[in-house]
Design an enzyme around this catalytic site. Structure first.
Site, mmCIF file in Angstrom:
data_model
loop_
_atom_site.group_PDB
_atom_site.id
_atom_site.type_symbol
_atom_site.label_atom_id
_atom_site.label_comp_id
_atom_site.label_asym_id
_atom_site.label_seq_id
_atom_site.Cartn_x
_atom_site.Cartn_y
_atom_site.Cartn_z
ATOM 1 C CG ASP A 1 -7.780 16.666 -20.138
ATOM 2 O OD1 ASP A 1 -6.673 16.247 -20.536
ATOM 3 O OD2 ASP A 1 -8.857 16.366 -20.684
ATOM 4 C CB SER B 1 -0.879 -0.013 1.255
ATOM 5 O OG SER B 1 -1.436 1.268 1.471
#
Ligand SMILES: *[C@@H]1O[C@H](CO)[C@@H](O)[C@H](O)[C@H]1NC(C)=O
Ligand SMILES: *[C@@H]1O[C@H](CO)[C@@H](O)[C@H](O)[C@H]1NC(C)=O
Ligand SMILES: *[C@@H]1O[C@H](CO)[C@@H](O)[C@H](O)[C@H]1NC(C)=O
Ligand SMILES: *[C@@H]1O[C@H](CO)[C@@H](O)[C@H](O)[C@H]1NC(C)=O
Ligand SMILES: *[C@@H]1O[C@H](CO)[C@@H](O)[C@H](O)[C@H]1NC(C)=O
Ligand SMILES: *[C@@H]1O[C@H](CO)[C@@H](O)[C@H](O)[C@H]1NC(C)=O
Ligand SMILES: *[C@@H]1O[C@H](CO)[C@@H](O)[C@H](O)[C@H]1NC(C)=O
Ligand SMILES: *[C@@H]1O[C@H](CO)[C@@H](O)[C@H](O)[C@H]1NC(C)=O
Length: 632
Positions: free
Chosen positions: A561, A197
């Site tokens: 973007d 993680s």
């Protein structure tokens, strides 16, 4: 291709276009599609039923966009082919990853764990590509961490920490170029990230602030849902940025110092593993009675046991539905479950049918939640899986069809290295694992980790011997390379083609767009302020930020973007009216000058009775960005 009655899965779709363009140059054996694990991307491009359920069906437009984009980048690379050199380097990166199932990891043999200083792999492996003049043209790297710094509340498309690291290095090398437009290419690939993680502050009960239960990641009050992992930053944008900068900086350092030249031959080799070894039904044969052949690998450094047992028809366990501390799991499931919950078992029996005794025994100790391998008539999970290795001189890229845990990856790397070097011709081989390659089969844990049945074990869909089976397959490929590289492997079965008529899509077609009376699409709802002061503290795009050049009287696009500093939000309202908001988080180094923001979109409206999609755009007023000032 819209008239095709059958639909290919993504890699086949890409290969088909490549075959039409380049003949036999780019093939199943020498093309690897290695994906990323993100919660901020599109869905609907993987035709196995389980994955279609979560995306409300097969979405042709998604698949087409992915195929086109992948082929386009191969086209660009192909056009730019030139002689060059490759250098390799590796080093550790600390403070950017933690193990999210340490309890499972601890179930691996002590002697094996003693060989490693950490319960996740910290190494970053970097390949540096230069032209013959020594000018850098690109980087390919591997680091094992889930790209889930952005949590699932984010609804913007984002490439997360690994994508941002790639963006940062490309921006650094291609000064002044728009994202994705410069010549330098930086690829950051996934690896054995199954139990890794990026949320480095670790899990905590969000309601009480107390630690979560170590075994089942549950909280005393509120259960699993309250146990979430955070960090290292204050919010998810911050965390994404910190991890991305760590990865980018380390990769750049290693790239700068890479001086070990990669030489030798190129080999590519592929096969398929058929996980369902017994497709015909011998109703009276108990498939589990066959003896497991246990092979103890006798290499000095190898302590685990490879069992040559069968893999099982795919199934997910109860703890799959618990999700992880990185998110997911809306229902009341808990990790580490080795006993099923009668309530959910009954629902499963009604929806999918009861799993056969054979499958239940095969997956033991996993309590089966979704017996995806036994649902008819559509395939819910793959049972023919691609395995593949690329050898680039002294670097072997192992394309793994899922998310291997840290220890699974270590075993696989070691097994492949051992086989490659077994004939004595190949020496000092660096093996890297490219995760989530070619096809997706969830997670791959070690046999020992599987016994604990946390999320990763419950998601090891071919049963406890999944890793052993892969070790055999990859050993076979590596041995074939070691023995001369001319593979004489059997063709093997191919994954199915998917009947178009059997793919479903529950997403309604895009509705017509409306706008308020007396207005036009693209009208600016809230104007920019005329002046912004920075204070210390293309291709196709939905958004551009543009600066005005007085000398030439032209507007130059400085952001799209794809730029980290823009955020584009589409807000769907009632009555089919939607608004768009664009944010530009003006960076400190922005040039002073006159700017405007442009939004480019499409609206669908009736022309007569025919829906027509037309492009529109909206432009803000011009605003000034003034030089930054320091205040003490
Ligand atoms: C391996 O790749 C070759 C060439 O790309 C292909 O012909 C063959 O079918 C592949 N084998 C399997 C088992 O997919
Ligand atoms: C999680 O494990 C603890 C013991 O470690 C237990 O008290 C608790 O009931 C378990 N929670 C769930 C939801 O199973
Ligand atoms: C889920 O389980 C936890 C712990 O066992 C409990 O506190 C909570 O009320 C349960 N929630 C639901 C919706 O059943
Ligand atoms: C996601 O991150 C945001 C901060 O960016 C935080 O407010 C929220 O609680 C997080 N949600 C989960 C489920 O982790
Ligand atoms: C499956 O196992 C159960 C419990 O052990 C047993 O009662 C049942 O007869 C078995 N079914 C078959 C088809 O063998
Ligand atoms: C739209 O504009 C027309 C003409 O200017 C005006 O008569 C009408 O009242 C306007 N309608 C709305 C809803 O503002
Ligand atoms: C650019 O031109 C505009 C209008 O012609 C003017 O107001 C502005 O001061 C000029 N800016 C610079 C930096 O010359
Ligand atoms: C869009 O903006 C208008 C005007 O500011 C506002 O009335 C409307 O509620 C907004 N709609 C959505 C979906 O945000």
């Amino acid at each position: 291709q819209t008239n095709e009655k059958r639909v290919e899965w993504l890699k086949n779709g890409v290969l088909k276009v490549l075959q039409a363009k380049y003949g036999n140059l780019y093939r199943r054996d020498n093309v690897v599609l290695s994906g990323t694990h993100t919660h901020s991307g599109l869905g609907g491009y993987f035709q196995y039923t389980l994955f279609m359920i979560t995306s409300k069906g097969y979405i042709k437009a998604s698949t087409q966009a992915l195929v086109n984009g992948i082929v386009r980048s191969i086209d660009i690379a192909h056009r730019n082919i030139r002689p060059g050199r490759i250098y390799m380097n590796r080093g550790d990166l600390e403070d950017s990853s933690i193990n999210r199932s340490p309890h499972s990891y601890l179930n691996n043999p002590q002697r094996e764990r003693d060989r490693y200083k950490s319960n996740t792999d910290k190494q970053v492996v970097v390949l540096k590509f230069t032209d013959l003049d020594g000018d850098g043209i690109g980087l390919l790297s591997w680091f094992a961490v889930h790209a889930v710094s952005m949590n699932y509340t984010n609804q913007m498309v984002s490439s997360d920490n690994m994508g941002y690291a790639s963006y940062l290095l490309e921006q650094d090398k291609n000064r002044g170029a728009l994202p994705g437009q410069g010549a330098f290419v930086a690829g950051f690939s996934s690896s054995n990230l199954g139990d890794v993680s990026p949320n480095t502050r670790g899990p905590v009960c969000v309601n009480t602030g107390l630690p979560c239960d170590y075994l089942n990641s549950s909280c005393p009050v509120g259960g699993t849902k309250m146990c979430k992992a955070f960090g290292p930053g204050g919010d998810m944008f911050d965390s994404t940025s910190i991890i991305a900068h760590n990865i980018y900086k380390r990769a750049k350092e290693l790239y700068g110092k890479a001086d070990k030249e990669v030489t030798g031959f190129l080999h590519s080799i592929n096969a398929t593993h058929t996980v369902r070894t017994h497709t015909h039904t011998h109703t009276h044969t108990n498939l589990q009675t066959h003896t497991c052949l246990i092979k103890k690998i006798s290499l000095a450094h190898t302590f685990w046991i490879e069992t040559l047992c069968q893999t099982c028809k795919p199934a997910l366990g109860h703890s799959f539905a618990a999700g992880t501390t990185d998110g997911g799991g809306d229902l009341n499931f808990t990790q580490g479950a080795v006993v099923g919950d009668p309530f959910w078992d009954e629902i499963r029996d009604v929806l999918l049918g009861k799993p056969s005794n054979e499958t239940q025994e095969c997956h033991h100790p996993k309590p089966i939640l979704f017996n995806t391998g036994e649902v008819k008539p559509l395939p819910w999970h793959p049972d023919v899986v691609d395995v593949q290795i690329l050898l680039i001189g002294s670097v072997a890229v192992v394309a793994a069809p899922g998310e291997m845990t840290t220890m699974s990856g270590r075993r696989l790397r070691e097994a492949v290295k051992q086989e490659l070097e077994s004939e004595g011709k190949l020496k000092d081989i660096e093996v890297v694992i490219s995760g989530l390659s070619n096809i997706y089969t969830h997670y791959i844990t070690t046999y020992e980790e599987y016994q604990v049945q946390r999320y990763e074990g419950a998601s090891t869909i071919y049963g406890p011997h999944t890793l052993s089976a892969y070790l055999q397959e990859y050993r076979g490929l590596a041995r074939a390379i070691a023995q001369g590289g001319v593979a004489k492997l059997p063709a093997g079965p191919q994954p199915p083609l998917f009947e178009d008529s059997r793919l479903f899509n529950l997403l309604p077609a895009a509705a017509l767009d409306r706008k308020p009376a007396n207005s036009s699409f693209g009208d600016v709802l809230q104007q920019v302020y005329p002046v912004y002061r920075v204070v210390r503290r293309a291709d196709k795009t939905f958004v551009t930020v543009e600066i005005y050049h007085n000398r030439t009287s032209t507007w130059e696009v400085v952001c799209t973007d794809a730029s980290w500093e823009t955020r584009f939000r589409w807000l769907k309202g009632s009555g089919r009216q939607s608004n768009v908001t664009v944010e530009w988080h003006i960076p400190l180094q922005a040039a002073a000058g006159s700017y405007r923001i442009r939004h480019l979109g499409h609206a669908k409206q009736l022309q007569g009775s025919r829906p027509v999609v037309t492009p529109y755009e909206g432009v803000s007023a011009v605003f000034a960005v003034t030089p930054s000032y320091y205040h003490q």
